[in-house]
Design a protein around this motif. Structure first.
Motif, PDB file in Angstrom:
ATOM      1  N   ASP A   1       0.837  -1.204   0.000  1.00  0.00           N
ATOM      2  CA  ASP A   1       0.000   0.000   0.000  1.00  0.00           C
ATOM      3  C   ASP A   1       0.873   1.257   0.000  1.00  0.00           C
ATOM      4  O   ASP A   1       0.617   2.204  -0.749  1.00  0.00           O
ATOM      5  N   LEU A   2       1.907   1.265   0.809  1.00  0.00           N
ATOM      6  CA  LEU A   2       2.790   2.424   0.874  1.00  0.00           C
ATOM      7  C   LEU A   2       3.552   2.637  -0.425  1.00  0.00           C
ATOM      8  O   LEU A   2       3.753   3.773  -0.856  1.00  0.00           O
ATOM      9  N   LYS A   3       3.965   1.548  -1.076  1.00  0.00           N
ATOM     10  CA  LYS A   3       4.643   1.671  -2.369  1.00  0.00           C
ATOM     11  C   LYS A   3       3.705   2.266  -3.408  1.00  0.00           C
ATOM     12  O   LYS A   3       4.106   3.094  -4.224  1.00  0.00           O
ATOM     13  N   THR A   4       2.457   1.834  -3.368  1.00  0.00           N
ATOM     14  CA  THR A   4       1.466   2.357  -4.308  1.00  0.00           C
ATOM     15  C   THR A   4       1.254   3.848  -4.077  1.00  0.00           C
ATOM     16  O   THR A   4       1.215   4.643  -5.030  1.00  0.00           O
ATOM     17  N   ARG A   5       1.148   4.231  -2.825  1.00  0.00           N
ATOM     18  CA  ARG A   5       0.960   5.648  -2.499  1.00  0.00           C
ATOM     19  C   ARG A   5       2.184   6.467  -2.869  1.00  0.00           C
ATOM     20  O   ARG A   5       2.066   7.605  -3.330  1.00  0.00           O
ATOM     21  N   LEU A   6       3.362   5.894  -2.697  1.00  0.00           N
ATOM     22  CA  LEU A   6       4.601   6.587  -3.039  1.00  0.00           C
ATOM     23  C   LEU A   6       4.701   6.823  -4.540  1.00  0.00           C
ATOM     24  O   LEU A   6       5.213   7.864  -4.982  1.00  0.00           O
TER      25      LEU A   6
ATOM     26  N   GLN B   1       2.494   7.692  -6.476  1.00  0.00           N
ATOM     27  CA  GLN B   1       1.715   8.871  -6.843  1.00  0.00           C
ATOM     28  C   GLN B   1       2.564  10.143  -6.766  1.00  0.00           C
ATOM     29  O   GLN B   1       2.296  11.113  -7.463  1.00  0.00           O
ATOM     30  N   TYR B   2       3.587  10.131  -5.912  1.00  0.00           N
ATOM     31  CA  TYR B   2       4.399  11.326  -5.697  1.00  0.00           C
ATOM     32  C   TYR B   2       5.750  11.279  -6.407  1.00  0.00           C
ATOM     33  O   TYR B   2       6.401  12.295  -6.529  1.00  0.00           O
ATOM     34  N   GLU B   3       6.181  10.097  -6.850  1.00  0.00           N
ATOM     35  CA  GLU B   3       7.459   9.968  -7.533  1.00  0.00           C
ATOM     36  C   GLU B   3       7.235   9.464  -8.947  1.00  0.00           C
ATOM     37  O   GLU B   3       6.360   8.640  -9.188  1.00  0.00           O
ATOM     38  N   PRO B   4       8.074   9.942  -9.890  1.00  0.00           N
ATOM     39  CA  PRO B   4       7.945   9.447 -11.269  1.00  0.00           C
ATOM     40  C   PRO B   4       8.350   7.971 -11.367  1.00  0.00           C
ATOM     41  O   PRO B   4       9.075   7.458 -10.525  1.00  0.00           O
ATOM     42  N   GLU B   5       7.879   7.284 -12.407  1.00  0.00           N
ATOM     43  CA  GLU B   5       8.123   5.866 -12.653  1.00  0.00           C
ATOM     44  C   GLU B   5       9.602   5.530 -12.767  1.00  0.00           C
ATOM     45  O   GLU B   5      10.073   4.521 -12.288  1.00  0.00           O
ATOM     46  N   ASP B   6      10.395   6.379 -13.482  1.00  0.00           N
ATOM     47  CA  ASP B   6      11.775   6.056 -13.770  1.00  0.00           C
ATOM     48  C   ASP B   6      12.705   6.257 -12.580  1.00  0.00           C
ATOM     49  O   ASP B   6      13.885   5.972 -12.675  1.00  0.00           O
ATOM     50  N   GLY B   7      12.219   6.748 -11.497  1.00  0.00           N
ATOM     51  CA  GLY B   7      13.031   6.888 -10.302  1.00  0.00           C
ATOM     52  C   GLY B   7      13.822   8.187 -10.251  1.00  0.00           C
ATOM     53  O   GLY B   7      14.575   8.416  -9.335  1.00  0.00           O
TER      54      GLY B   7
END
Length: 102
Positions: free
Chosen positions: A85-90, A92-98
């Motif tokens: 759940d936390l990874k999913t929420r994170l 939302q705030y960070e781009p896919e490519d890191g």
């Protein structure tokens, strides 16, 4: 040599009581363990006392450890779900490519 005694109802009842309580099995296990020792202990009574105490204690310890394993597995499952759940929420705030904006 031991001689045969007629089956006394009281003795038979007592034997069944010991069997049902697991005493016969415990004594047999301890005596087998003593028999299988490569080096005979100097004090057989101490060996029997130690191992008889361990027989009853082992089942209590085993039950407690099994319950702890169940509890820890449940906690692990909950933490894994929380992590997901936390990874999913994170995401939302960070781009896919890191990449991060500094």
């Amino acid at each position: 040599m031991a001689h045969y005694r007629a089956s006394d109802p009281k003795r038979e009842q007592f034997r069944r009581y010991l069997e049902k309580a697991g005493v016969i099995d415990s004594l047999t296990s301890v005596l087998v363990a003593l028999y299988e020792q490569q080096d005979r202990p100097s004090n057989a009574m101490e060996f029997i006392k130690e191992h008889l105490g361990a027989v009853g204690q082992a089942s209590t310890d085993t039950e407690a450890l099994q319950q702890e394993v169940v509890d820890l597995r449940q906690r692990c499952t909950l933490l894994a779900e929380e992590n997901k759940d936390l990874k999913t929420r994170l995401q939302q705030y960070e781009p896919e490519d890191g990449a991060r904006a500094d």
